[in-house]
Design an enzyme around this catalytic site. Sequence first.
Site, PDB file in Angstrom:
ATOM      1  N   ILE A 111       0.830  -1.198   0.000  1.00  0.00           N
ATOM      2  CA  ILE A 111       0.000   0.000   0.000  1.00  0.00           C
ATOM      3  C   ILE A 111       0.872   1.259   0.000  1.00  0.00           C
ATOM      4  CG2 ILE A 111      -0.237  -0.043   2.525  1.00  0.00           C
ATOM      5  CD1 ILE A 111      -3.134   1.069   2.111  1.00  0.00           C
ATOM      6  N   CYS A 112       0.357   2.295  -0.644  1.00  0.00           N
ATOM      7  CA  CYS A 112       0.936   3.631  -0.635  1.00  0.00           C
ATOM      8  C   CYS A 112       2.306   3.653  -1.323  1.00  0.00           C
ATOM      9  CB  CYS A 112       0.992   4.153   0.797  1.00  0.00           C
ATOM     10  SG  CYS A 112       1.207   5.931   0.949  1.00  0.00           S
TER      11      CYS A 112
END
Length: 189
Positions: A111-112
């Site tokens: 994620i991210c």
Amino acid sequence: MTLDGKTIALLISPRGTEEPEFTQPLTALREAGATVRVISTQSGTARTVNGDLDPGSEHQIDSAVGAVKADQFDGLVIPGGTVGADTLRADESVVAFVRDFFSAGKPVGAICHAPWVLIEAGVLKGRTITSYPSLKTDITNAGASWVDKEVMTDSGLVTSRNPDDLPAFCAKLIEEFAEGRHKAQARSV
């Protein structure tokens, strides 16, 4: 969906991992029945952050990456955080550990800013993923297609953009980890 009997590796940088991107998957996976082991570049503890400046919490590390192997786990989660992801991608042991999950066809979540680690591991060619928007050029230069979606799944690889996407990210992680190995996961290694 249950993850009883599954053991998941959750990476954390000694500093700079985004707190909710670490704690929310940790909680969701445990609530689904998984055993979660926190892995880092060193033993001891790690301090998370909330954004780039606000300190988060201190978290116990279960094992240093050099003391474990991907074959001990059913899946892997890599949280973001600009400094945390950058620190993880600079560690050759972390990069090799991540690559081994792909070689074995095991599900991985990122994620991210965590896709930086995937880029370094050389596992994105031919994939479609999402991330924090500023990684779009890095991802396309690594041979992947970038999409602006809450959550994207590509043959066992689950990606999301930022902490706002955590509910969808955690739900999809549980689904992919419950499904187990994905033969197509190894296609880009």
